[in-house]
Write a protein that holds these residues in place. Structure first.
Motif, PDB file in Angstrom:
ATOM      1  N   GLY A 158      44.727  60.962  35.939  1.00 39.46           N
ATOM      2  CA  GLY A 158      44.221  59.683  35.451  1.00 39.46           C
ATOM      3  C   GLY A 158      42.975  59.867  34.628  1.00 39.46           C
ATOM      4  O   GLY A 158      42.279  60.891  34.745  1.00 39.46           O
ATOM      5  N   LEU A 159      42.683  58.877  33.782  1.00 38.19           N
ATOM      6  CA  LEU A 159      41.479  58.914  32.952  1.00 38.19           C
ATOM      7  C   LEU A 159      40.340  58.111  33.561  1.00 38.19           C
ATOM      8  O   LEU A 159      39.172  58.363  33.266  1.00 38.19           O
ATOM      9  CB  LEU A 159      41.780  58.368  31.555  1.00 38.19           C
ATOM     10  CG  LEU A 159      42.651  59.245  30.661  1.00 38.19           C
ATOM     11  CD1 LEU A 159      42.969  58.506  29.373  1.00 38.19           C
ATOM     12  CD2 LEU A 159      41.957  60.564  30.350  1.00 38.19           C
ATOM     13  N   ASP A 160      40.679  57.135  34.391  1.00 33.95           N
ATOM     14  CA  ASP A 160      39.642  56.367  35.061  1.00 33.95           C
ATOM     15  C   ASP A 160      38.905  57.271  36.042  1.00 33.95           C
ATOM     16  O   ASP A 160      39.525  57.895  36.918  1.00 33.95           O
ATOM     17  CB  ASP A 160      40.270  55.188  35.796  1.00 33.95           C
ATOM     18  CG  ASP A 160      39.243  54.399  36.591  1.00 33.95           C
ATOM     19  OD1 ASP A 160      38.468  53.646  35.974  1.00 33.95           O
ATOM     20  OD2 ASP A 160      39.213  54.560  37.828  1.00 33.95           O
ATOM     21  N   ASP A 161      37.594  57.353  35.910  1.00 36.15           N
ATOM     22  CA  ASP A 161      36.837  58.326  36.688  1.00 36.15           C
ATOM     23  C   ASP A 161      36.887  58.038  38.182  1.00 36.15           C
ATOM     24  O   ASP A 161      36.991  58.964  38.997  1.00 36.15           O
ATOM     25  CB  ASP A 161      35.378  58.372  36.213  1.00 36.15           C
ATOM     26  CG  ASP A 161      34.667  59.648  36.661  1.00 36.15           C
ATOM     27  OD1 ASP A 161      35.213  60.739  36.425  1.00 36.15           O
ATOM     28  OD2 ASP A 161      33.587  59.541  37.263  1.00 36.15           O
ATOM     29  N   VAL A 198      52.425  60.897  39.451  1.00 33.85           N
ATOM     30  CA  VAL A 198      52.302  59.439  39.562  1.00 33.85           C
ATOM     31  C   VAL A 198      52.642  58.995  40.981  1.00 33.85           C
ATOM     32  O   VAL A 198      53.744  59.266  41.477  1.00 33.85           O
ATOM     33  CB  VAL A 198      53.230  58.732  38.561  1.00 33.85           C
ATOM     34  CG1 VAL A 198      53.066  57.216  38.682  1.00 33.85           C
ATOM     35  CG2 VAL A 198      52.926  59.182  37.132  1.00 33.85           C
ATOM     36  N   LYS A 199      51.696  58.308  41.623  1.00 29.81           N
ATOM     37  CA  LYS A 199      51.929  57.704  42.939  1.00 29.81           C
ATOM     38  C   LYS A 199      51.803  56.187  42.801  1.00 29.81           C
ATOM     39  O   LYS A 199      50.770  55.681  42.342  1.00 29.81           O
ATOM     40  CB  LYS A 199      50.915  58.215  43.972  1.00 29.81           C
ATOM     41  CG  LYS A 199      51.095  59.673  44.365  1.00 29.81           C
ATOM     42  CD  LYS A 199      50.113  60.091  45.456  1.00 29.81           C
ATOM     43  CE  LYS A 199      50.426  59.414  46.778  1.00 29.81           C
ATOM     44  NZ  LYS A 199      49.556  59.904  47.872  1.00 29.81           N
ATOM     45  N   ARG A 200      52.875  55.502  43.193  1.00 26.07           N
ATOM     46  CA  ARG A 200      52.861  54.042  43.103  1.00 26.07           C
ATOM     47  C   ARG A 200      51.713  53.466  43.943  1.00 26.07           C
ATOM     48  O   ARG A 200      51.511  53.849  45.096  1.00 26.07           O
ATOM     49  CB  ARG A 200      54.188  53.479  43.594  1.00 26.07           C
ATOM     50  CG  ARG A 200      54.327  51.965  43.390  1.00 26.07           C
ATOM     51  CD  ARG A 200      55.546  51.410  44.123  1.00 26.07           C
ATOM     52  NE  ARG A 200      56.782  52.007  43.654  1.00 26.07           N
ATOM     53  CZ  ARG A 200      57.455  51.622  42.569  1.00 26.07           C
ATOM     54  NH1 ARG A 200      56.974  50.657  41.810  1.00 26.07           N
ATOM     55  NH2 ARG A 200      58.594  52.201  42.245  1.00 26.07           N
ATOM     56  N   GLY A 201      50.955  52.581  43.345  1.00 29.07           N
ATOM     57  CA  GLY A 201      49.868  51.932  44.058  1.00 29.07           C
ATOM     58  C   GLY A 201      48.583  52.743  44.099  1.00 29.07           C
ATOM     59  O   GLY A 201      47.570  52.260  44.601  1.00 29.07           O
ATOM     60  N   THR A 202      48.633  53.972  43.571  1.00 32.53           N
ATOM     61  CA  THR A 202      47.436  54.823  43.570  1.00 32.53           C
ATOM     62  C   THR A 202      46.910  55.030  42.157  1.00 32.53           C
ATOM     63  O   THR A 202      45.742  54.759  41.869  1.00 32.53           O
ATOM     64  CB  THR A 202      47.730  56.185  44.219  1.00 32.53           C
ATOM     65  OG1 THR A 202      48.121  55.982  45.578  1.00 32.53           O
ATOM     66  CG2 THR A 202      46.504  57.089  44.189  1.00 32.53           C
ATOM     67  N   ASN A 203      47.788  55.512  41.266  1.00 29.44           N
ATOM     68  CA  ASN A 203      47.328  55.756  39.890  1.00 29.44           C
ATOM     69  C   ASN A 203      48.336  55.332  38.832  1.00 29.44           C
ATOM     70  O   ASN A 203      48.231  55.722  37.681  1.00 29.44           O
ATOM     71  CB  ASN A 203      46.991  57.241  39.705  1.00 29.44           C
ATOM     72  CG  ASN A 203      48.201  58.150  39.784  1.00 29.44           C
ATOM     73  OD1 ASN A 203      49.195  57.829  40.447  1.00 29.44           O
ATOM     74  ND2 ASN A 203      48.128  59.297  39.122  1.00 29.44           N
ATOM     75  N   VAL A 208      49.838  54.090  31.036  1.00 32.38           N
ATOM     76  CA  VAL A 208      49.674  53.725  29.628  1.00 32.38           C
ATOM     77  C   VAL A 208      48.356  54.246  29.054  1.00 32.38           C
ATOM     78  O   VAL A 208      48.340  54.783  27.943  1.00 32.38           O
ATOM     79  CB  VAL A 208      49.820  52.202  29.442  1.00 32.38           C
ATOM     80  CG1 VAL A 208      49.444  51.797  28.016  1.00 32.38           C
ATOM     81  CG2 VAL A 208      51.257  51.771  29.747  1.00 32.38           C
ATOM     82  N   PRO A 209      47.219  54.139  29.770  1.00 33.49           N
ATOM     83  CA  PRO A 209      45.985  54.725  29.231  1.00 33.49           C
ATOM     84  C   PRO A 209      46.090  56.230  28.959  1.00 33.49           C
ATOM     85  O   PRO A 209      45.557  56.713  27.946  1.00 33.49           O
ATOM     86  CB  PRO A 209      44.944  54.435  30.325  1.00 33.49           C
ATOM     87  CG  PRO A 209      45.450  53.198  30.997  1.00 33.49           C
ATOM     88  CD  PRO A 209      46.941  53.340  30.987  1.00 33.49           C
TER      89      PRO A 209
END
Length: 378
Positions: A158-161, A198-203, A208-209
């Motif tokens: 993910g890109l969100d820190d 990819v984990k549903r509900g986690t990231n 898309v980002p």
């Protein structure tokens, strides 16, 4: 929700005996019981990692009391290179270094240099690549390229820190991984691939980002379904985001077209970004989907995995490996090693992902027997 129970099973001490077969073909490309050639060897060089991602090395298991293998148990660089040379003699054309986190192994540039010197029977160089979490890549990229490494794959969820720090569970900043990717690109370690589990509900809000960020950069982003590897990652089907749903999200944002496989045995399904004419625009790049859970690719799997202590695993979901280290350290010559590899691969019939749907709903017993992903490098 009930309390999570984590089975503590140490597979490192158990091994299958190395088989020998009088009828094994010990020269040329090896083919298994389902007609799959041996082409790709993944070599784990350490069981240590500086991240504690829940889908791989959850902190509640791999804590300060966890006992890692002593250095003497690990294959030396010379032992790894010798085994790799025998695999190359029998059809392997790609060597991928993994871990744990492989960049934690001291002096690993020397191993890269040794492996880069290997040649196929036809005299061609090998494809030498590395999978890393990127935490040490900024400081090591140039030296790895100089040693002969060709490509890198970087794990980035993910890109969100805040999301990224939570997933690596050691509060490591995403900016440092992005700096490592930039360093790898500057060093010429390409084409670069970025893997996102990819984990549903986690990231899944990062799908898309991540695509926006890497679109048009020459970096291939690949989305990996959360897999039921090992016994400690708390896998639940409810947390799997099927690749078809990931693609649906991407196509709501971008025009995309399917692409053919780049080679036989490729794990990822490829989709390219389309230009105004509706055709794939190479300048915009592509993404990949590794879908072991919902779209099994066992049928043409051509990969074997060598653990850091010399056990050979024939499937990511295997429970035991064959002990090649003892063979080496007991003084086996090349002919004996060749015979062992031939018997092992020619007897292979693994296809766990194809069979997953037919397994009992409560597969905790079989999961407790599977080896951890951090041990054989994913």
């Amino acid at each position: 929700m009930g309390e999570r129970v984590i089975p503590l099973v140490d597979h490192r001490t158990a091994a299958l005996a190395v088989p020998f077969s009088a009828g094994a073909v010990t020269s040329g490309v090896l083919v298994d019981a389902r007609g799959r050639p041996l082409r790709d060897l993944r070599i784990s060089i350490t069981d240590r990692c500086n991240f504690r991602c829940s889908y791989c090395m959850p902190k509640e298991v791999f804590d300060s009391n966890y006992h890692y293998l002593p250095h003497s148990a690990l294959l030396s660089f010379e032992e790894i290179t010798r085994l790799a040379s025998r695999f190359v003699a029998h059809g392997v054309r790609k060597l991928r270094l993994t871990g744990g986190e492989p960049l934690l192994r001291k002096g690993m540039e020397a191993l890269v240099e040794q492996l880069a010197a290997l040649r196929t029977p036809e005299g061609q160089p090998l494809d030498i690549t590395l999978t890393t979490n990127g935490s040490l890549l900024a400081r090591k990229a140039a030296a790895l390229k100089a040693a002969g490494l060709q490509r890198v794959t970087v794990s980035l969820d993910g890109l969100d820190d805040v999301t990224f720090r939570s997933m690596n569970d050691v509060d490591f900043p995403v900016a440092s991984v992005l700096a490592g990717i930039d360093a790898a690109r500057a060093a010429g370690l390409g084409p670069i691939k970025v893997n996102m589990v990819v984990k549903r509900g986690t990231n899944d809000d990062q799908i898309v980002p991540m695509a926006r960020h890497f679109r048009g950069t020459g970096i291939v982003l690949r989305f990996i379904e959360f897999m039921d590897v090992g016994a400690t990652n708390g896998w639940r089907m409810q947390e799997v985001m099927p690749s078809d749903q990931v693609l649906e999200r991407l196509r709501s944002e971008f025009a995309m077209v399917p692409l053919p496989a780049s080679q036989v045995g490729e794990t990822a399904q490829r989709w390219g970004y389309a230009g105004a004419d509706g055709l794939h625009d190479p300048a915009l790049g592509e993404v990949g989907f590794i879908s072991s859970v919902t779209h099994a690719f066992c049928g043409d799997c051509n990969r074997a995995r060598l653990s850091m202590e010399g056990k050979l695993f024939l499937c990511l979901f295997a429970s035991q490996g064959y002990d090649l280290r003892t063979l080496l350290r007991d003084g086996a010559d090349d002919a004996a090693i060749d015979a062992a590899l031939a018997a092992i691969w020619q007897g292979r019939s693994d296809r766990y992902s194809e069979l997953r749907a037919s397994l009992p709903a409560d597969a905790s017993g079989s999961a407790a027997r599977r080896v951890e992903m951090s041990y054989i490098g994913g």
